[in-house]
Write a protein that holds these residues in place. Sequence first.
Motif, PDB file in Angstrom:
ATOM      1  N   ASP A  83       0.838  -1.200   0.000  1.00 36.99           N
ATOM      2  CA  ASP A  83       0.000   0.000   0.000  1.00 36.99           C
ATOM      3  C   ASP A  83       0.871   1.247   0.000  1.00 36.99           C
ATOM      4  O   ASP A  83       0.440   2.312  -0.455  1.00 36.99           O
ATOM      5  CB  ASP A  83      -0.893   0.030   1.240  1.00 36.99           C
ATOM      6  N   TYR A  84       2.066   1.131   0.544  1.00 37.47           N
ATOM      7  CA  TYR A  84       3.011   2.247   0.544  1.00 37.47           C
ATOM      8  C   TYR A  84       4.423   1.666   0.499  1.00 37.47           C
ATOM      9  O   TYR A  84       4.653   0.508   0.863  1.00 37.47           O
ATOM     10  CB  TYR A  84       2.827   3.137   1.786  1.00 37.47           C
ATOM     11  N   THR A  85       5.355   2.456   0.023  1.00 37.65           N
ATOM     12  CA  THR A  85       6.757   2.046  -0.008  1.00 37.65           C
ATOM     13  C   THR A  85       7.569   3.050   0.799  1.00 37.65           C
ATOM     14  O   THR A  85       7.169   4.202   0.977  1.00 37.65           O
ATOM     15  CB  THR A  85       7.298   1.989  -1.450  1.00 37.65           C
ATOM     16  N   THR A  86       8.719   2.615   1.309  1.00 38.76           N
ATOM     17  CA  THR A  86       9.594   3.506   2.058  1.00 38.76           C
ATOM     18  C   THR A  86      10.711   3.979   1.138  1.00 38.76           C
ATOM     19  O   THR A  86      11.360   3.170   0.466  1.00 38.76           O
ATOM     20  CB  THR A  86      10.187   2.800   3.287  1.00 38.76           C
ATOM     21  N   PRO A  87      10.944   5.281   1.078  1.00 38.23           N
ATOM     22  CA  PRO A  87      11.920   5.829   0.135  1.00 38.23           C
ATOM     23  C   PRO A  87      13.339   5.771   0.673  1.00 38.23           C
ATOM     24  O   PRO A  87      13.574   5.465   1.852  1.00 38.23           O
ATOM     25  CB  PRO A  87      11.460   7.284   0.011  1.00 38.23           C
ATOM     26  N   ALA A  88      14.286   6.076  -0.213  1.00 43.77           N
ATOM     27  CA  ALA A  88      15.646   6.384   0.241  1.00 43.77           C
ATOM     28  C   ALA A  88      15.598   7.787   0.837  1.00 43.77           C
ATOM     29  O   ALA A  88      14.936   8.674   0.297  1.00 43.77           O
ATOM     30  CB  ALA A  88      16.619   6.321  -0.927  1.00 43.77           C
ATOM     31  N   ILE A  89      16.281   7.994   1.956  1.00 40.90           N
ATOM     32  CA  ILE A  89      16.110   9.226   2.726  1.00 40.90           C
ATOM     33  C   ILE A  89      17.431   9.958   2.906  1.00 40.90           C
ATOM     34  O   ILE A  89      18.455   9.359   3.239  1.00 40.90           O
ATOM     35  CB  ILE A  89      15.510   8.910   4.108  1.00 40.90           C
ATOM     36  N   ILE A  90      17.384  11.272   2.690  1.00 43.88           N
ATOM     37  CA  ILE A  90      18.474  12.164   3.080  1.00 43.88           C
ATOM     38  C   ILE A  90      17.986  12.929   4.295  1.00 43.88           C
ATOM     39  O   ILE A  90      16.976  13.640   4.232  1.00 43.88           O
ATOM     40  CB  ILE A  90      18.853  13.132   1.942  1.00 43.88           C
ATOM     41  N   ASP A  91      18.683  12.788   5.394  1.00 41.84           N
ATOM     42  CA  ASP A  91      18.241  13.346   6.673  1.00 41.84           C
ATOM     43  C   ASP A  91      19.132  14.513   7.082  1.00 41.84           C
ATOM     44  O   ASP A  91      20.290  14.327   7.455  1.00 41.84           O
ATOM     45  CB  ASP A  91      18.274  12.253   7.745  1.00 41.84           C
ATOM     46  N   ARG A  92      18.588  15.714   6.965  1.00 48.95           N
ATOM     47  CA  ARG A  92      19.231  16.914   7.494  1.00 48.95           C
ATOM     48  C   ARG A  92      18.220  17.568   8.442  1.00 48.95           C
ATOM     49  O   ARG A  92      17.743  18.659   8.210  1.00 48.95           O
ATOM     50  CB  ARG A  92      19.610  17.889   6.375  1.00 48.95           C
ATOM     51  N   ASP A  93      17.859  16.830   9.459  1.00 52.70           N
ATOM     52  CA  ASP A  93      16.792  17.202  10.384  1.00 52.70           C
ATOM     53  C   ASP A  93      16.789  18.708  10.681  1.00 52.70           C
ATOM     54  O   ASP A  93      17.823  19.251  11.063  1.00 52.70           O
ATOM     55  CB  ASP A  93      16.982  16.411  11.689  1.00 52.70           C
ATOM     56  N   PRO A  94      15.650  19.389  10.467  1.00 51.35           N
ATOM     57  CA  PRO A  94      14.322  18.885  10.124  1.00 51.35           C
ATOM     58  C   PRO A  94      14.057  18.754   8.620  1.00 51.35           C
ATOM     59  O   PRO A  94      12.921  18.497   8.225  1.00 51.35           O
ATOM     60  CB  PRO A  94      13.405  19.947  10.731  1.00 51.35           C
ATOM     61  N   VAL A  95      15.080  18.963   7.797  1.00 53.03           N
ATOM     62  CA  VAL A  95      14.900  18.806   6.348  1.00 53.03           C
ATOM     63  C   VAL A  95      15.032  17.330   5.995  1.00 53.03           C
ATOM     64  O   VAL A  95      16.038  16.684   6.316  1.00 53.03           O
ATOM     65  CB  VAL A  95      15.946  19.622   5.566  1.00 53.03           C
ATOM     66  N   LEU A  96      14.019  16.792   5.355  1.00 50.54           N
ATOM     67  CA  LEU A  96      14.048  15.411   4.886  1.00 50.54           C
ATOM     68  C   LEU A  96      13.803  15.389   3.385  1.00 50.54           C
ATOM     69  O   LEU A  96      12.870  16.035   2.896  1.00 50.54           O
ATOM     70  CB  LEU A  96      12.979  14.569   5.576  1.00 50.54           C
ATOM     71  N   ILE A  97      14.621  14.649   2.668  1.00 52.19           N
ATOM     72  CA  ILE A  97      14.433  14.478   1.233  1.00 52.19           C
ATOM     73  C   ILE A  97      14.233  12.997   0.976  1.00 52.19           C
ATOM     74  O   ILE A  97      15.061  12.168   1.362  1.00 52.19           O
ATOM     75  CB  ILE A  97      15.634  15.002   0.440  1.00 52.19           C
ATOM     76  N   ALA A  98      13.109  12.662   0.353  1.00 56.45           N
ATOM     77  CA  ALA A  98      12.768  11.267   0.108  1.00 56.45           C
ATOM     78  C   ALA A  98      12.807  10.984  -1.386  1.00 56.45           C
ATOM     79  O   ALA A  98      12.250  11.738  -2.187  1.00 56.45           O
ATOM     80  CB  ALA A  98      11.385  10.952   0.665  1.00 56.45           C
ATOM     81  N   ILE A  99      13.473   9.892  -1.765  1.00 58.85           N
ATOM     82  CA  ILE A  99      13.570   9.490  -3.167  1.00 58.85           C
ATOM     83  C   ILE A  99      12.903   8.139  -3.336  1.00 58.85           C
ATOM     84  O   ILE A  99      13.315   7.148  -2.716  1.00 58.85           O
ATOM     85  CB  ILE A  99      15.032   9.415  -3.646  1.00 58.85           C
ATOM     86  N   GLY A 100      11.868   8.096  -4.132  1.00 64.62           N
ATOM     87  CA  GLY A 100      11.157   6.843  -4.346  1.00 64.62           C
ATOM     88  C   GLY A 100      11.082   6.490  -5.816  1.00 64.62           C
ATOM     89  O   GLY A 100      11.148   7.359  -6.691  1.00 64.62           O
ATOM     90  N   THR A 101      10.927   5.210  -6.097  1.00 67.97           N
ATOM     91  CA  THR A 101      10.767   4.743  -7.472  1.00 67.97           C
ATOM     92  C   THR A 101       9.490   3.913  -7.616  1.00 67.97           C
ATOM     93  O   THR A 101       9.352   3.154  -8.564  1.00 67.97           O
ATOM     94  CB  THR A 101      11.976   3.895  -7.916  1.00 67.97           C
ATOM     95  N   GLY A 102       8.577   4.043  -6.658  1.00 65.20           N
ATOM     96  CA  GLY A 102       7.352   3.268  -6.704  1.00 65.20           C
ATOM     97  C   GLY A 102       7.586   1.775  -6.586  1.00 65.20           C
ATOM     98  O   GLY A 102       6.781   0.971  -7.054  1.00 65.20           O
ATOM     99  N   GLY A 103       8.699   1.418  -5.949  1.00 64.33           N
ATOM    100  CA  GLY A 103       9.036   0.006  -5.801  1.00 64.33           C
ATOM    101  C   GLY A 103       9.759  -0.574  -6.997  1.00 64.33           C
ATOM    102  O   GLY A 103      10.101  -1.756  -7.009  1.00 64.33           O
ATOM    103  N   ALA A 104      10.041   0.241  -8.023  1.00 56.94           N
ATOM    104  CA  ALA A 104      10.681  -0.276  -9.232  1.00 56.94           C
ATOM    105  C   ALA A 104      12.125  -0.691  -8.980  1.00 56.94           C
ATOM    106  O   ALA A 104      12.580  -1.726  -9.474  1.00 56.94           O
ATOM    107  CB  ALA A 104      10.626   0.768 -10.348  1.00 56.94           C
ATOM    108  N   SER A 105      12.869   0.115  -8.214  1.00 57.11           N
ATOM    109  CA  SER A 105      14.275  -0.206  -7.968  1.00 57.11           C
ATOM    110  C   SER A 105      14.781   0.531  -6.744  1.00 57.11           C
ATOM    111  O   SER A 105      15.050   1.734  -6.802  1.00 57.11           O
ATOM    112  CB  SER A 105      15.138   0.152  -9.188  1.00 57.11           C
ATOM    113  N   ALA A 106      14.946  -0.206  -5.651  1.00 56.00           N
ATOM    114  CA  ALA A 106      15.522   0.388  -4.443  1.00 56.00           C
ATOM    115  C   ALA A 106      16.967   0.792  -4.681  1.00 56.00           C
ATOM    116  O   ALA A 106      17.453   1.783  -4.132  1.00 56.00           O
ATOM    117  CB  ALA A 106      15.434  -0.607  -3.289  1.00 56.00           C
ATOM    118  N   GLY A 107      17.666   0.046  -5.538  1.00 58.17           N
ATOM    119  CA  GLY A 107      19.055   0.373  -5.843  1.00 58.17           C
ATOM    120  C   GLY A 107      19.192   1.713  -6.541  1.00 58.17           C
ATOM    121  O   GLY A 107      20.117   2.481  -6.264  1.00 58.17           O
ATOM    122  N   LEU A 108      18.264   2.019  -7.451  1.00 58.67           N
ATOM    123  CA  LEU A 108      18.290   3.311  -8.139  1.00 58.67           C
ATOM    124  C   LEU A 108      18.032   4.442  -7.158  1.00 58.67           C
ATOM    125  O   LEU A 108      18.721   5.476  -7.193  1.00 58.67           O
ATOM    126  CB  LEU A 108      17.246   3.327  -9.256  1.00 58.67           C
TER     127      LEU A 108
END
Length: 256
Positions: A83-108
Amino acid sequence: MDQLPIFVTLKNRKVILLGSGEMADAKRRLYERAGAVLTDDEQAQAALAVVAIEDDDEAAAAVKRLKARGLLVNAVDRSALCDYTTPAIIDRDPVLIAIGTGGASAGLAKAIRQRLEQMLPARLGQLAKGLFTARGQIKQRWPDGSDRRRAIDAALNPGGTLDPFADQDADAIDAWLNDPEAGNQTGVVEVTLHSADPDDLTIKQARLLGQADAIYAEKNTPDAVLIRARADAERFDLEAFDATQVTGLTLVIRYS
Protein backbone atom coordinates in the motif's frame (compact mmCIF):
# COMPACT_ATOMS: atom_id res chain seq x y z
CA MET A 1 2.20 9.88 -10.53
CA ASP A 2 1.10 6.55 -9.07
CA GLN A 3 1.99 7.37 -5.47
CA LEU A 4 1.49 10.42 -3.26
CA PRO A 5 4.66 11.27 -1.30
CA ILE A 6 3.76 12.17 2.29
CA PHE A 7 5.64 12.56 5.56
CA VAL A 8 4.02 10.67 8.45
CA THR A 9 4.61 11.51 12.11
CA LEU A 10 5.24 8.18 13.84
CA LYS A 11 6.74 9.30 17.14
CA ASN A 12 5.28 7.15 19.94
CA ARG A 13 2.86 5.51 17.49
CA LYS A 14 2.64 1.75 17.15
CA VAL A 15 3.74 -0.01 13.94
CA ILE A 16 3.43 -3.76 13.40
CA LEU A 17 6.60 -5.42 12.09
CA LEU A 18 6.37 -9.08 11.12
CA GLY A 19 9.43 -11.10 10.17
CA SER A 20 13.04 -11.56 11.19
CA GLY A 21 16.46 -11.41 9.66
CA GLU A 22 18.26 -8.74 7.65
CA MET A 23 15.17 -7.25 5.95
CA ALA A 24 13.28 -6.90 9.22
CA ASP A 25 16.30 -5.47 11.02
CA ALA A 26 16.73 -2.77 8.37
CA LYS A 27 13.08 -1.76 8.66
CA ARG A 28 13.29 -1.80 12.45
CA ARG A 29 16.19 0.66 12.42
CA LEU A 30 14.38 2.97 9.98
CA TYR A 31 11.10 3.11 11.89
CA GLU A 32 12.80 3.45 15.27
CA ARG A 33 14.72 6.45 13.91
CA ALA A 34 11.32 8.01 13.22
CA GLY A 35 10.25 7.36 16.83
CA ALA A 36 7.81 4.52 16.11
CA VAL A 37 7.01 1.85 18.69
CA LEU A 38 7.39 -1.52 16.96
CA THR A 39 5.49 -4.67 17.84
CA ASP A 40 5.22 -8.17 16.38
CA ASP A 41 1.67 -8.54 17.71
CA GLU A 42 -0.40 -8.85 14.56
CA GLN A 43 -3.57 -7.87 16.43
CA ALA A 44 -2.15 -4.70 17.93
CA GLN A 45 -3.84 -1.36 17.30
CA ALA A 46 -1.35 0.25 14.96
CA ALA A 47 -0.90 3.03 12.44
CA LEU A 48 0.95 0.97 9.83
CA ALA A 49 2.24 -2.54 9.26
CA VAL A 50 5.43 -3.88 7.72
CA VAL A 51 5.78 -7.45 6.47
CA ALA A 52 9.40 -8.59 6.19
CA ILE A 53 8.80 -12.34 6.00
CA GLU A 54 11.15 -14.30 3.72
CA ASP A 55 8.70 -16.97 2.54
CA ASP A 56 6.50 -15.65 -0.30
CA ASP A 57 3.35 -17.53 0.66
CA GLU A 58 3.63 -16.63 4.35
CA ALA A 59 4.27 -12.99 3.46
CA ALA A 60 1.26 -12.81 1.11
CA ALA A 61 -0.99 -14.37 3.73
CA ALA A 62 0.18 -11.92 6.41
CA VAL A 63 -0.38 -8.97 4.07
CA LYS A 64 -3.91 -10.18 3.34
CA ARG A 65 -4.74 -10.47 7.04
CA LEU A 66 -3.38 -7.03 7.86
CA LYS A 67 -5.14 -5.35 4.95
CA ALA A 68 -8.40 -6.99 6.05
CA ARG A 69 -8.05 -5.00 9.27
CA GLY A 70 -7.79 -1.77 7.27
CA LEU A 71 -4.06 -1.24 7.85
CA LEU A 72 -1.74 0.24 5.25
CA VAL A 73 0.95 -2.38 4.62
CA ASN A 74 4.50 -2.29 3.34
CA ALA A 75 5.63 -5.68 2.06
CA VAL A 76 9.41 -5.65 1.82
CA ASP A 77 10.71 -6.41 -1.71
CA ARG A 78 7.17 -7.15 -2.91
CA SER A 79 5.96 -3.91 -4.48
CA ALA A 80 2.79 -5.47 -5.91
CA LEU A 81 1.57 -6.15 -2.37
CA CYS A 82 2.44 -2.72 -0.97
CA ASP A 83 0.00 0.00 0.00
CA TYR A 84 3.01 2.25 0.54
CA THR A 85 6.76 2.05 -0.01
CA THR A 86 9.59 3.51 2.06
CA PRO A 87 11.92 5.83 0.14
CA ALA A 88 15.65 6.38 0.24
CA ILE A 89 16.11 9.23 2.73
CA ILE A 90 18.47 12.16 3.08
CA ASP A 91 18.24 13.35 6.67
CA ARG A 92 19.23 16.91 7.49
CA ASP A 93 16.79 17.20 10.38
CA PRO A 94 14.32 18.88 10.12
CA VAL A 95 14.90 18.81 6.35
CA LEU A 96 14.05 15.41 4.89
CA ILE A 97 14.43 14.48 1.23
CA ALA A 98 12.77 11.27 0.11
CA ILE A 99 13.57 9.49 -3.17
CA GLY A 100 11.16 6.84 -4.35
CA THR A 101 10.77 4.74 -7.47
CA GLY A 102 7.35 3.27 -6.70
CA GLY A 103 9.04 0.01 -5.80
CA ALA A 104 10.68 -0.28 -9.23
CA SER A 105 14.27 -0.21 -7.97
CA ALA A 106 15.52 0.39 -4.44
CA GLY A 107 19.05 0.37 -5.84
CA LEU A 108 18.29 3.31 -8.14
CA ALA A 109 16.76 5.30 -5.27
CA LYS A 110 19.88 4.59 -3.20
CA ALA A 111 22.21 5.73 -5.98
CA ILE A 112 20.31 9.00 -6.37
CA ARG A 113 20.38 9.54 -2.61
CA GLN A 114 24.14 9.02 -2.49
CA ARG A 115 24.63 11.53 -5.29
CA LEU A 116 22.48 14.16 -3.61
CA GLU A 117 24.16 13.54 -0.24
CA GLN A 118 27.38 14.89 -1.74
CA MET A 119 25.70 18.14 -2.72
CA LEU A 120 23.80 19.00 0.46
CA PRO A 121 25.78 20.61 3.30
CA ALA A 122 25.63 19.13 6.77
CA ARG A 123 24.32 22.41 8.22
CA LEU A 124 21.20 22.47 6.03
CA GLY A 125 19.01 21.42 8.95
CA GLN A 126 20.40 24.23 11.09
CA LEU A 127 19.44 26.71 8.37
CA ALA A 128 15.86 25.40 8.44
CA LYS A 129 15.70 25.64 12.24
CA GLY A 130 17.14 29.15 12.12
CA LEU A 131 14.53 30.31 9.60
CA PHE A 132 11.79 28.86 11.81
CA THR A 133 13.15 30.65 14.88
CA ALA A 134 13.49 33.93 12.98
CA ARG A 135 9.92 33.97 11.59
CA GLY A 136 8.91 36.85 13.84
CA GLN A 137 11.94 38.94 12.88
CA ILE A 138 11.42 38.19 9.20
CA LYS A 139 7.78 39.28 9.38
CA GLN A 140 8.79 42.45 11.21
CA ARG A 141 11.50 43.21 8.64
CA TRP A 142 9.09 42.67 5.72
CA PRO A 143 5.49 43.22 6.97
CA ASP A 144 4.05 42.84 3.49
CA GLY A 145 3.66 39.18 2.52
CA SER A 146 4.73 39.68 -1.10
CA ASP A 147 7.84 41.60 -0.07
CA ARG A 148 8.64 38.91 2.47
CA ARG A 149 8.36 36.10 -0.06
CA ARG A 150 10.55 37.95 -2.56
CA ALA A 151 13.21 38.63 0.09
CA ILE A 152 13.27 35.01 1.22
CA ASP A 153 13.39 33.73 -2.36
CA ALA A 154 16.29 36.06 -3.19
CA ALA A 155 18.24 34.96 -0.12
CA LEU A 156 17.71 31.26 -0.94
CA ASN A 157 18.53 31.59 -4.63
CA PRO A 158 21.76 29.99 -5.91
CA GLY A 159 24.56 32.25 -4.74
CA GLY A 160 22.20 34.11 -2.38
CA THR A 161 22.94 35.02 1.22
CA LEU A 162 21.17 31.90 2.50
CA ASP A 163 21.81 29.58 -0.45
CA PRO A 164 20.84 26.15 0.98
CA PHE A 165 23.55 24.45 -1.08
CA ALA A 166 26.26 26.54 0.59
CA ASP A 167 27.65 25.75 4.03
CA GLN A 168 26.21 28.67 6.02
CA ASP A 169 27.77 30.24 9.09
CA ALA A 170 25.85 30.06 12.35
CA ASP A 171 25.06 33.79 12.16
CA ALA A 172 24.05 33.80 8.48
CA ILE A 173 20.37 34.57 9.15
CA ASP A 174 21.18 37.46 11.51
CA ALA A 175 23.58 38.87 8.94
CA TRP A 176 20.91 38.60 6.25
CA LEU A 177 18.30 40.36 8.38
CA ASN A 178 20.72 43.19 9.12
CA ASP A 179 21.68 43.61 5.45
CA PRO A 180 19.63 41.55 2.96
CA GLU A 181 21.79 42.61 0.02
CA ALA A 182 25.13 41.75 1.61
CA GLY A 183 26.83 38.41 1.25
CA ASN A 184 25.32 37.38 -2.05
CA GLN A 185 28.06 35.43 -3.79
CA THR A 186 29.42 37.24 -6.81
CA GLY A 187 32.63 37.39 -8.79
CA VAL A 188 34.73 34.81 -10.60
CA VAL A 189 35.62 31.37 -9.26
CA GLU A 190 38.04 29.15 -11.19
CA VAL A 191 37.75 25.37 -11.19
CA THR A 192 40.17 22.89 -12.71
CA LEU A 193 38.81 19.46 -13.62
CA HIS A 194 41.02 16.40 -13.82
CA SER A 195 38.42 13.83 -14.83
CA ALA A 196 35.55 13.47 -17.30
CA ASP A 197 33.58 11.51 -14.70
CA PRO A 198 31.07 13.76 -12.87
CA ASP A 199 31.29 11.43 -9.87
CA ASP A 200 34.85 12.71 -9.38
CA LEU A 201 33.66 16.27 -8.74
CA THR A 202 34.44 17.51 -5.27
CA ILE A 203 31.55 18.59 -3.09
CA LYS A 204 32.59 22.22 -3.54
CA GLN A 205 32.78 21.88 -7.33
CA ALA A 206 29.34 20.29 -7.50
CA ARG A 207 27.90 23.12 -5.41
CA LEU A 208 29.53 25.79 -7.56
CA LEU A 209 28.06 24.20 -10.68
CA GLY A 210 24.65 24.38 -9.07
CA GLN A 211 25.10 28.02 -8.03
CA ALA A 212 26.83 29.76 -10.93
CA ASP A 213 24.90 32.35 -12.95
CA ALA A 214 27.32 32.05 -15.87
CA ILE A 215 29.84 29.40 -16.89
CA TYR A 216 32.87 29.84 -19.12
CA ALA A 217 34.35 26.45 -19.98
CA GLU A 218 37.11 25.12 -22.20
CA LYS A 219 35.80 23.48 -25.38
CA ASN A 220 36.86 20.01 -24.25
CA THR A 221 34.99 20.20 -20.93
CA PRO A 222 32.88 17.01 -20.72
CA ASP A 223 29.14 17.46 -21.23
CA ALA A 224 28.57 14.97 -18.40
CA VAL A 225 30.06 17.55 -16.04
CA LEU A 226 28.40 20.63 -17.52
CA ILE A 227 24.97 19.04 -17.27
CA ARG A 228 25.32 19.37 -13.49
CA ALA A 229 25.07 23.15 -13.82
CA ARG A 230 21.90 25.14 -13.28
CA ALA A 231 19.58 24.82 -16.26
CA ASP A 232 19.23 28.61 -16.47
CA ALA A 233 22.95 29.36 -16.14
CA GLU A 234 24.40 31.08 -19.20
CA ARG A 235 27.17 29.10 -20.88
CA PHE A 236 30.06 30.46 -22.92
CA ASP A 237 33.32 29.29 -24.44
CA LEU A 238 36.25 30.18 -22.21
CA GLU A 239 37.83 32.11 -25.08
CA ALA A 240 35.01 34.65 -24.77
CA PHE A 241 35.67 35.33 -21.08
CA ASP A 242 35.92 39.01 -20.19
CA ALA A 243 36.36 39.73 -16.49
CA THR A 244 35.07 43.26 -16.92
CA GLN A 245 31.64 41.93 -17.95
CA VAL A 246 31.14 39.67 -14.95
CA THR A 247 27.90 39.92 -13.00
CA GLY A 248 26.65 37.56 -10.33
CA LEU A 249 28.62 34.37 -9.74
CA THR A 250 30.73 33.32 -12.71
CA LEU A 251 32.44 29.94 -12.93
CA VAL A 252 35.54 29.47 -15.09
CA ILE A 253 36.18 25.81 -15.86
CA ARG A 254 39.47 24.47 -17.13
CA TYR A 255 39.81 20.81 -18.07
CA SER A 256 43.25 19.24 -17.98
